[in-house]
Design a protein around this motif. Structure first.
Motif, PDB file in Angstrom:
ATOM      1  N   VAL A  55       0.846  -1.360  -0.213  1.00  0.00           N
ATOM      2  CA  VAL A  55      -0.149   0.123  -0.321  1.00  0.00           C
ATOM      3  C   VAL A  55       0.914   1.127   0.293  1.00  0.00           C
ATOM      4  O   VAL A  55       1.074   1.813   0.819  1.00  0.00           O
TER       5      VAL A  55
ATOM      6  N   LEU B 268       1.010   4.992   0.089  1.00  0.00           N
ATOM      7  CA  LEU B 268       0.250   6.494   1.392  1.00  0.00           C
ATOM      8  C   LEU B 268       1.255   7.999   0.896  1.00  0.00           C
ATOM      9  O   LEU B 268       2.508   7.474  -0.213  1.00  0.00           O
TER      10      LEU B 268
ATOM     11  N   ASP C  41      -7.187   5.696  10.542  1.00  0.00           N
ATOM     12  CA  ASP C  41      -7.157   5.504   9.141  1.00  0.00           C
ATOM     13  C   ASP C  41      -6.608   4.504   8.463  1.00  0.00           C
ATOM     14  O   ASP C  41      -7.250   3.572   7.286  1.00  0.00           O
ATOM     15  N   LEU C  42      -5.216   4.297   9.138  1.00  0.00           N
ATOM     16  CA  LEU C  42      -4.254   3.155   8.809  1.00  0.00           C
ATOM     17  C   LEU C  42      -5.364   1.841   9.388  1.00  0.00           C
ATOM     18  O   LEU C  42      -5.429   1.066   7.933  1.00  0.00           O
TER      19      LEU C  42
ATOM     20  N   ALA D  11      -8.825   1.503   8.709  1.00  0.00           N
ATOM     21  CA  ALA D  11      -9.356   1.082   7.875  1.00  0.00           C
ATOM     22  C   ALA D  11      -9.266   0.811   7.274  1.00  0.00           C
ATOM     23  O   ALA D  11      -9.727  -0.024   5.568  1.00  0.00           O
ATOM     24  N   ARG D  12      -8.680   1.709   6.056  1.00  0.00           N
ATOM     25  CA  ARG D  12      -6.757   1.422   4.700  1.00  0.00           C
ATOM     26  C   ARG D  12      -6.938  -0.413   5.000  1.00  0.00           C
ATOM     27  O   ARG D  12      -7.481  -1.185   4.122  1.00  0.00           O
ATOM     28  N   VAL D  13      -6.713  -1.081   5.870  1.00  0.00           N
ATOM     29  CA  VAL D  13      -5.749  -2.276   5.686  1.00  0.00           C
ATOM     30  C   VAL D  13      -7.169  -2.951   5.506  1.00  0.00           C
ATOM     31  O   VAL D  13      -7.152  -4.087   5.338  1.00  0.00           O
ATOM     32  N   ARG D  14      -8.072  -2.836   6.271  1.00  0.00           N
ATOM     33  CA  ARG D  14      -9.296  -3.623   6.553  1.00  0.00           C
ATOM     34  C   ARG D  14      -9.947  -3.761   4.864  1.00  0.00           C
ATOM     35  O   ARG D  14     -10.458  -4.337   4.560  1.00  0.00           O
ATOM     36  N   LEU D  15      -9.629  -2.594   4.195  1.00  0.00           N
ATOM     37  CA  LEU D  15     -10.428  -2.527   2.431  1.00  0.00           C
ATOM     38  C   LEU D  15     -10.544  -3.515   1.774  1.00  0.00           C
ATOM     39  O   LEU D  15     -10.504  -3.903   1.334  1.00  0.00           O
ATOM     40  N   LYS D  16      -8.240  -3.856   2.793  1.00  0.00           N
ATOM     41  CA  LYS D  16      -7.841  -3.844   1.471  1.00  0.00           C
ATOM     42  C   LYS D  16      -7.931  -5.595   1.768  1.00  0.00           C
ATOM     43  O   LYS D  16      -8.199  -6.552   0.579  1.00  0.00           O
TER      44      LYS D  16
ATOM     45  N   LEU E 292       2.555  -2.002   4.755  1.00  0.00           N
ATOM     46  CA  LEU E 292       2.978  -0.292   4.827  1.00  0.00           C
ATOM     47  C   LEU E 292       3.893  -0.007   4.901  1.00  0.00           C
ATOM     48  O   LEU E 292       5.127  -0.552   5.053  1.00  0.00           O
TER      49      LEU E 292
ATOM     50  N   ASN F 299       6.005   5.824   1.108  1.00  0.00           N
ATOM     51  CA  ASN F 299       5.386   7.105   1.423  1.00  0.00           C
ATOM     52  C   ASN F 299       5.746   7.960   1.027  1.00  0.00           C
ATOM     53  O   ASN F 299       7.309   8.278   0.447  1.00  0.00           O
TER      54      ASN F 299
END
Length: 412
Positions: A215, A217, A234-235, A237-242, A252, A411
């Motif tokens: 991922v 950033l 927020d991070l 949430a991004r992980v759970r989306l993936k 990350l 990043n």
């Protein structure tokens, strides 16, 4: 013979005149200037961040070997190195939030090692001696201590020329470099050019394993410095989306978690509760003597340090003189520790940021036959330069050489 009217024995005329070294001829001067200009072009194009231009670096040994003097060999090395590392001054200036001069100074000082090694081993003697000497320079610039700043190493291009050949490909590339310094250089150039053309025509970028996802950033310099609950939420949430998209191992970038503490561990494990995803993310572990730049593996069940950086960025991170003077502080270099780690039943090789620019960390890891290469970085300070592109190209070339799946997370 000269006639001595005093009656003494005649002496050869040459013995009366001192021997003087003649200045370089105009052709030698023009040749030297041409070689310097060519070295600058080779360094600039080969290390532009385009992976497929890396093999142009194989022209550098020939330019070095054709130098008419040791001084010119040093100038050729200087031109190549400065052009290849041209993004450093601007990057350092951004990192320190200062003007360009500190970066320029570091840039020039860092080049001394490369120039000194190549000037020291240069010889005007042709034949096998010259090829052997160049290989000595290549080894010295690949391994510590010189290899600590051994950027722009031509052998990095081995993965483009010989993808999937592994150690045989590395040996073939080294042989090609040696031949480029010999009288057989035209044949070597043709052969290497043929491999280059074929590779470019059939190139496939190394892909991650199924279920692995890197991922990227775009959080700038706030990453690792903003330790707020909102940032971590927020991070997560991004992980759970993936994870919902099918990823099971998510990478990350460097410094993504900031300072690693028991509180942060509990927060992330709670955030991953109910999922079977594993996260590998960069963090900093601080103690009274300094800090470690690490990659941490986290799941709902446990969290542990997966990897400790072997070679942090010299000067800005790795400051060994602080330990020598008992001041403490600075990042620790673990040099030849943890060349591989275990994750999900796979052996992995991790390269954090600066390690992607140098030679020895990845080769040390490859001795243990890793099944995945992870390249993580925090390159916000490189904005406007090709540094991150070069890092990614280098790591991808090594992964392709050994035919190992490749995951990258940066990043910016």
């Amino acid at each position: 013979m000269t006639l001595d009217t005093s009656g003494r024995s005649p002496q050869p005329a040459s013995s009366a005149a001192p021997v003087r070294s003649s200045p370089p001829s105009i052709p030698d001067v023009l040749r030297g200037v041409t070689l310097i200009v060519a070295a600058v072009l080779v360094g600039g194009v080969a290390w532009s961040g385009n992976l497929l231009t890396l093999p142009l670096a194989f022209a550098f040994p020939a330019l070095w070997a054709w130098s008419p003097s040791r001084l010119n060999a040093a100038q050729v090395s200087l031109g190549y190195f400065l052009a290849a590392s041209r993004g450093l001054p601007q990057g350092v200036a951004t990192y320190y939030a200062s003007d360009l001069w500190p970066g320029l100074l570091l840039w020039i000082v860092a080049s001394f090692s490369f120039i000194g090694v190549h000037a020291a081993v240069w010889t005007g003697q042709r034949g096998r001696a010259r090829s052997v000497r160049y290989l000595v320079a290549a080894v010295l610039m690949g391994l510590p201590p010189f290899g600590i700043i051994g950027w722009a190493h031509p052998l990095t291009a081995a993965g483009v020329l010989f993808p999937g050949w592994g150690w045989w490909g590395l040996s073939g590339a080294a042989a090609g470099l040696a031949m480029m310094t010999s009288r057989f250089w035209p044949a070597a150039a043709i052969a290497l050019g043929a491999f280059w053309f074929w590779s470019a025509a059939t190139w496939t970028h190394p892909a991650p394993p199924n279920g692995w996802k890197g991922v990227d950033l775009e959080l700038g310099q706030s990453l690792g410095r903003d330790g707020s609950l909102d940032r971590h939420s927020d991070l997560i949430a991004r992980v759970r989306l993936k994870a919902r998209e099918g990823s099971r191992v998510i990478i990350l970038p460097e410094s993504a978690l900031g300072i690693w503490t028991p509180t942060i561990e509990r927060l992330w494990r709670a955030g991953l509760d109910g999922s079977d995803v594993s996260v590998v993310a960069g963090a900093t572990m601080v103690d009274a003597q300094g800090y470690d730049n690490v990659m941490v593996a986290i799941s709902a069940e446990r969290a542990h340090v997966l990897y400790r950086e072997r070679m942090p960025v010299p000067v800005s991170m790795w400051q060994p003189w602080l330990a020598w003077t008992d001041q403490g502080g600075g990042a620790r270099a673990h040099f030849f520790a943890n060349p591989v780690a275990e994750l999900g039943g796979r052996r992995i090789a991790v390269l954090i940021c600066y390690e992607q620019l140098i030679f020895w960390p990845i080769l040390q890891s490859m001795q243990y036959s890793p099944e995945v290469v992870i390249a993580a970085g925090n390159g916000w300070w490189t904005a406007g330069t090709s540094i991150v592109a070069i890092q990614k190209a280098n790591a991808a070339s090594w992964a392709r050489l050994f035919g190992v799946p490749f995951v990258v997370a940066f990043n910016l």
